[in-house]
Design an enzyme around this catalytic site. Structure first.
Site, PDB file in Angstrom:
ATOM      1  N   ARG A  46      25.305  15.788   3.228  1.00 28.73           N
ATOM      2  CA  ARG A  46      24.084  16.593   3.067  1.00 28.73           C
ATOM      3  C   ARG A  46      23.208  16.415   4.299  1.00 28.73           C
ATOM      4  O   ARG A  46      22.637  17.361   4.829  1.00 28.73           O
ATOM      5  CB  ARG A  46      23.317  16.216   1.788  1.00 28.73           C
ATOM      6  N   TYR A  98      13.567  42.440   3.731  1.00 25.02           N
ATOM      7  CA  TYR A  98      14.699  42.384   2.807  1.00 25.02           C
ATOM      8  C   TYR A  98      14.178  42.124   1.382  1.00 25.02           C
ATOM      9  O   TYR A  98      13.264  41.303   1.192  1.00 25.02           O
ATOM     10  CB  TYR A  98      15.620  41.245   3.270  1.00 25.02           C
ATOM     11  N   ASP A 170      13.177  37.175  11.345  1.00 28.29           N
ATOM     12  CA  ASP A 170      14.491  37.391  10.734  1.00 28.29           C
ATOM     13  C   ASP A 170      15.275  38.298  11.681  1.00 28.29           C
ATOM     14  O   ASP A 170      14.975  39.489  11.815  1.00 28.29           O
ATOM     15  CB  ASP A 170      14.320  38.040   9.349  1.00 28.29           C
ATOM     16  N   LYS A 195      26.030  38.414   7.213  1.00 28.37           N
ATOM     17  CA  LYS A 195      26.155  39.770   7.742  1.00 28.37           C
ATOM     18  C   LYS A 195      26.970  39.744   9.049  1.00 28.37           C
ATOM     19  O   LYS A 195      28.110  39.368   9.030  1.00 28.37           O
ATOM     20  CB  LYS A 195      24.762  40.379   7.906  1.00 28.37           C
TER      21      LYS A 195
HETATM   22  C1  LIG Z   1      21.048  39.730   3.415  1.00 28.71           C
HETATM   23  C2  LIG Z   1      19.767  39.441   4.076  1.00 28.71           C
HETATM   24  C3  LIG Z   1      19.020  38.300   3.765  1.00 28.71           C
HETATM   25  C4  LIG Z   1      19.458  37.321   2.697  1.00 28.71           C
HETATM   26  O1  LIG Z   1      20.622  36.642   3.056  1.00 28.71           O
HETATM   27  P1  LIG Z   1      21.750  36.126   2.020  1.00 28.71           P
HETATM   28  O2  LIG Z   1      22.768  35.542   2.912  1.00 28.71           O
HETATM   29  O3  LIG Z   1      22.217  37.303   1.235  1.00 28.71           O
HETATM   30  O4  LIG Z   1      21.078  35.119   1.139  1.00 28.71           O
HETATM   31  C5  LIG Z   1      17.857  38.076   4.479  1.00 28.71           C
HETATM   32  N1  LIG Z   1      17.427  38.941   5.425  1.00 28.71           N
HETATM   33  C6  LIG Z   1      18.116  40.061   5.737  1.00 28.71           C
HETATM   34  C7  LIG Z   1      17.595  40.974   6.784  1.00 28.71           C
HETATM   35  C8  LIG Z   1      19.289  40.358   5.066  1.00 28.71           C
HETATM   36  O5  LIG Z   1      19.961  41.473   5.377  1.00 28.71           O
END
Ligand SMILES: *Cc1c(COP(=O)(O)O)cnc(C)c1O
Length: 378
Positions: A46, A98, A170, A195
């Site tokens: 961890r 998001y 982000d 992604k």
């Molecule tokens: C999918 C997404 C998230 C969340 O991520 P997860 O891996 O699904 O928890 C956050 N920000 C953006 C822009 C996203 O497309």
């Protein structure tokens, strides 16, 4: 080191123990100590794991920060970053973030006293207006999901710095291949690595890069305390995915440009949202702060009915949430990724029932265009 080279040779690109050119999966929870407190850098997975560490070093290098952190999902990464703040603190955020980010702020973190205000950060002046005595950070998503709005990170970070606030970005949609927010003044950059970074629809993960030793210490403390870490197997999958990020992003971009050309002239398409279009309101900023525009397109087909017809007819665009993978995906944000946003709020933002979002994959673009063409036919 240039970008594509860095994707392959950044971080710790081979195993110091054996020379293995693919960093091994250290599937282990604990580590032998030669005496109490005398160990070789790892005590418990961890706190730290060599495979996760190799990934964390890689994303640190790619974003040009001081330290990287890997979490079990993008949401775990975002939540850990929010745990840097205290009860009573206030965060200013991009309004069409998001859906899951909106949900965790407005339904979970609000319960522990972290409040947030959502504004259209594509006009940075809106940030300044919302700054209060307890505001601690500006959180930007750029480009946004699903309306592809773009925020000038440099301008936003300048305002944030002047008020002693952290700037958090982000960077999921652009990836470090196209955009490095730390170069524009951001303190923290985060990703849903599920992604583009993973890129193959086979791993859920989140990554964070911070740009100071203090933030590195603080976030490691949160990561180790709350424990939402990424496992070694998934860390390895991400390292593998990231090696081809450059060629994938170039190809996503090229396919997207051709699909835009097709959609632009199609009578069934009312409005296209894409930062690479010269008509996009933030096109110049997108060009200034990034090296590419990405593979996400949203467009409006006028009604839920039209959207449903389109969805039911596409063959290569798979109806699914998520984005950024080799396979093309199609979704209706209002009823899928953004369903957790109340209907009236969605309407305010422009996330209509006829809004369709596509993630352009790496299939032959001629097939993708033919597929959209037959699906859009009356
Ligand atoms: C999918 C997404 C998230 C969340 O991520 P997860 O891996 O699904 O928890 C956050 N920000 C953006 C822009 C996203 O497309």
């Amino acid at each position: 080191m240039r970008k594509k080279t860095q994707l392959i040779h950044g971080g710790i690109s081979n195993d110091p123990q054996t020379g293995a050119v693919s960093f091994p999966i250290y599937q282990v929870s604990t580590y032998k100590q030669d005496g109490v407190g005398n160990f070789k850098g790892y005590e418990y997975s961890r706190t730290g794991n060599p495979t996760r560490n190799a990934l964390e070093e890689l994303i640190k290098d790619l974003e040009g920060g001081k330290a990287g952190f890997a979490f079990g999902s993008g949401m775990a990464a975002i939540t850990a970053v929010m745990m840097l703040f205290n009860s009573g603190d206030h965060i200013i955020m991009t309004d069409d973030v998001y859906g899951g980010t909106y949900r965790v702020m407005s339904k979970v973190l609000n319960r522990v006293g972290i409040s947030s205000t959502f504004v259209d950060t594509s006009d940075p002046a809106n940030i300044e207006k919302e700054i209060r005595s307890n505001t601690k950070a500006v959180y930007i998503e750029t480009p946004t999901n699903p309306l592809l709005k773009v925020t000038d990170v440099e301008a936003a970070a300048k305002i944030a710095k002047a008020h002693n606030l952290l700037t958090i970005v982000d960077n999921t949609f652009s990836t470090p291949y196209w955009q490095n927010p730390i170069d524009n003044g951001a303190d923290i950059v985060l990703h849903s690595a599920t992604k583009y970074l993973g890129g193959h629809s086979d791993v859920v993960a989140g990554l964070v890069v911070v740009n100071s030793e203090q933030l590195a210490q603080d976030l490691h403390f949160v990561q180790n305390s709350t424990g939402g870490v990424l496992g070694p197997q998934d860390s390895w999958l991400l390292i593998r995915g990231i090696k081809t990020l450059g060629v994938r992003m170039e190809e996503h971009e090229a396919n997207t440009a051709q699909i835009i050309e097709f959609l632009k002239d199609h009578p069934a398409v009312e409005k296209i949202y894409y930062p690479g279009l010269p008509t996009h309101p933030n096109h110049e900023i997108a060009k200034k702060q990034g090296r590419g525009f990405g593979g996400m397109i949203s467009f409006d087909v006028g009604s839920q009915d039209n959207a449903d017809k389109l969805l039911s007819k596409t063959k290569y665009f798979t109806l699914a949430e998520s984005l950024g993978a080799v396979e093309s995906l199609i979704s209706v944000p209002a009823r899928m990724t953004h369903a957790s946003i109340p209907a009236e709020r969605r309407a305010e933002l422009g996330i209509t029932d006829g809004l369709v979002r596509i993630s352009v994959g790496l299939e032959d673009v001629e097939d993708l265009i033919e597929d959209l063409k037959q699906a859009l036919e009356k």
